[in-house]
Design an enzyme around this catalytic site. Sequence first.
Site, PDB file in Angstrom:
ATOM      1  N   ASN A  51     -27.784 -65.339 105.601  1.00  0.00           N
ATOM      2  CA  ASN A  51     -27.159 -65.854 104.325  1.00  0.00           C
ATOM      3  C   ASN A  51     -25.862 -66.312 104.664  1.00  0.00           C
ATOM      4  O   ASN A  51     -25.288 -67.307 103.896  1.00  0.00           O
ATOM      5  CB  ASN A  51     -27.455 -64.642 103.235  1.00  0.00           C
ATOM      6  CG  ASN A  51     -28.853 -64.772 102.590  1.00  0.00           C
ATOM      7  OD1 ASN A  51     -29.564 -65.424 103.015  1.00  0.00           O
ATOM      8  ND2 ASN A  51     -29.040 -63.756 101.771  1.00  0.00           N
ATOM      9  N   TYR A 103     -41.134 -59.731 103.579  1.00  0.00           N
ATOM     10  CA  TYR A 103     -41.104 -58.847 102.520  1.00  0.00           C
ATOM     11  C   TYR A 103     -41.355 -59.827 101.304  1.00  0.00           C
ATOM     12  O   TYR A 103     -41.328 -60.920 101.288  1.00  0.00           O
ATOM     13  CB  TYR A 103     -39.634 -58.241 102.343  1.00  0.00           C
ATOM     14  CG  TYR A 103     -38.519 -59.047 101.903  1.00  0.00           C
ATOM     15  CD1 TYR A 103     -38.315 -58.992 100.551  1.00  0.00           C
ATOM     16  CD2 TYR A 103     -37.651 -59.691 102.795  1.00  0.00           C
ATOM     17  CE1 TYR A 103     -37.108 -59.720  99.986  1.00  0.00           C
ATOM     18  CE2 TYR A 103     -36.745 -60.306 102.268  1.00  0.00           C
ATOM     19  CZ  TYR A 103     -36.356 -60.282 101.141  1.00  0.00           C
ATOM     20  OH  TYR A 103     -35.231 -61.132 100.573  1.00  0.00           O
ATOM     21  N   ARG A 239     -16.131 -54.863  92.644  1.00  0.00           N
ATOM     22  CA  ARG A 239     -16.336 -53.979  91.080  1.00  0.00           C
ATOM     23  C   ARG A 239     -17.203 -54.509  90.077  1.00  0.00           C
ATOM     24  O   ARG A 239     -17.044 -54.416  88.996  1.00  0.00           O
ATOM     25  CB  ARG A 239     -14.768 -53.702  90.981  1.00  0.00           C
ATOM     26  CG  ARG A 239     -13.965 -53.393  91.777  1.00  0.00           C
ATOM     27  CD  ARG A 239     -12.536 -53.092  91.386  1.00  0.00           C
ATOM     28  NE  ARG A 239     -12.359 -51.989  90.377  1.00  0.00           N
ATOM     29  CZ  ARG A 239     -11.407 -51.599  89.728  1.00  0.00           C
ATOM     30  NH1 ARG A 239     -10.313 -52.217  89.661  1.00  0.00           N
ATOM     31  NH2 ARG A 239     -11.455 -50.712  88.818  1.00  0.00           N
ATOM     32  N   GLY A 240     -18.137 -55.495  90.626  1.00  0.00           N
ATOM     33  CA  GLY A 240     -18.829 -55.858  89.466  1.00  0.00           C
ATOM     34  C   GLY A 240     -18.234 -56.801  88.780  1.00  0.00           C
ATOM     35  O   GLY A 240     -17.626 -57.780  88.904  1.00  0.00           O
ATOM     36  N   GLY A 300     -23.861 -61.003  96.697  1.00  0.00           N
ATOM     37  CA  GLY A 300     -22.778 -60.251  97.744  1.00  0.00           C
ATOM     38  C   GLY A 300     -22.564 -61.115  98.927  1.00  0.00           C
ATOM     39  O   GLY A 300     -21.543 -61.061  99.625  1.00  0.00           O
ATOM     40  N   ASP A 301     -23.697 -61.563  99.666  1.00  0.00           N
ATOM     41  CA  ASP A 301     -23.443 -62.277 101.018  1.00  0.00           C
ATOM     42  C   ASP A 301     -22.856 -63.475 100.643  1.00  0.00           C
ATOM     43  O   ASP A 301     -21.675 -63.944 101.330  1.00  0.00           O
ATOM     44  CB  ASP A 301     -24.894 -62.638 101.373  1.00  0.00           C
ATOM     45  CG  ASP A 301     -25.863 -61.300 101.605  1.00  0.00           C
ATOM     46  OD1 ASP A 301     -25.233 -60.406 101.695  1.00  0.00           O
ATOM     47  OD2 ASP A 301     -27.192 -61.767 101.463  1.00  0.00           O
TER      48      ASP A 301
END
Length: 380
Positions: A51, A103, A239-240, A300-301
């Site tokens: 990614n 998956y 930190r979101g 995140g990637d």
Amino acid sequence: MSGPAAGTADAATTTDVVCLGESMVTFLPSQPGRLADVPSFGRGIGGAESNVACALAAAGHRAAWVGRVGADGFGDHLVETIASYGVDTSAVRRDPVRPTGIYFRTATDRGTDTHEVAYYRAGSAASAMSPDNVPYEDLLAGRVLHLSGITAALSADCLALLRDLTSARPGRPLVSFDVNHRPHLWRCGDADASVLLELARRADLVFVGEDEAEEAWGIVGAEAIRAALPEPSVVVVKRGSAGATVFASGLRPGPRSSNVGGAEDAPGPRSSAGGAGFGPDTVTHVPALRVDVVAAVGAGDAFAAGFLSATLRGLPVRERVRHGHLMAAAVLTVPGDLTDPPARDHADRLAALDDDAWGRLRLGPGWTAADRAPEEVRTP
């Protein structure tokens, strides 16, 4: 001081970032609901490191993905799809015995109790990666080598590979490490916590979520995370909704890696810098964007790719984080793991906004196609 940046020498021929890890074929549900109830699935690809490579290539960088897939149709699909983003896949190896991992997942966000993922990756081709069968000449040829904790969880051989790649060696590229704590992948009790901490401390640039640091290590707060990771030159604490905090160490004069450098503030890898001294941290906090989220998978990637992209360009730390937020916002506003990032001039314009305008910015589906900043952030 703006923190370490990758060098610019031989930019026309040198790979910017090499990403190592497992990529899998992912089956995405045609509708919400339990896996037991979903009638059909669409095919996509998924893999933290691939990614990152795809996002960097789409943003105009020379990116390579190194992995191992089966000699099967799913392996063909992975390699062809990743290459279609402009990623160099020439170092990918085919395993004649082991299959490509796959998956299935539900449509709900992975942070909810209703989210399900069914992995079929045990014994996969990627789990057989080891120091004996990966092309080191390709892995070490870039300005940056990007790794993640997911690979360490796949097998003892994969862990040995990551330990070897993060060890001190002459000319080691800048090592970027995303902790990516995935408890369900580990089968060794609490071994994952100590292994991930060990690998992170051997890297030069670390991405870690505040939540995963608490889950894996019992460490709470950005400052405590930095205290547990004193060695890396840069630690990015995600930190979101609160944003991200970056701890970047200063540099006193000393030798640099031959593969990293070219900017005044650009140290080579700490572990191979031959005794170069590092000064106190500069701490930079950048608030998150307001985003109308479609799906949270892959954010995140994308953040890591945005931060690395700006690092390769030698931008200041604040702009690096903002580019991370922007690239994450591009993925958050689409259903899958991957999407085209905003055009570079568009992203640069948004990253350069003053703090008030940045705080007012709100991004929703389709925002990356805009050719100017949204109406609410323009000066009347």
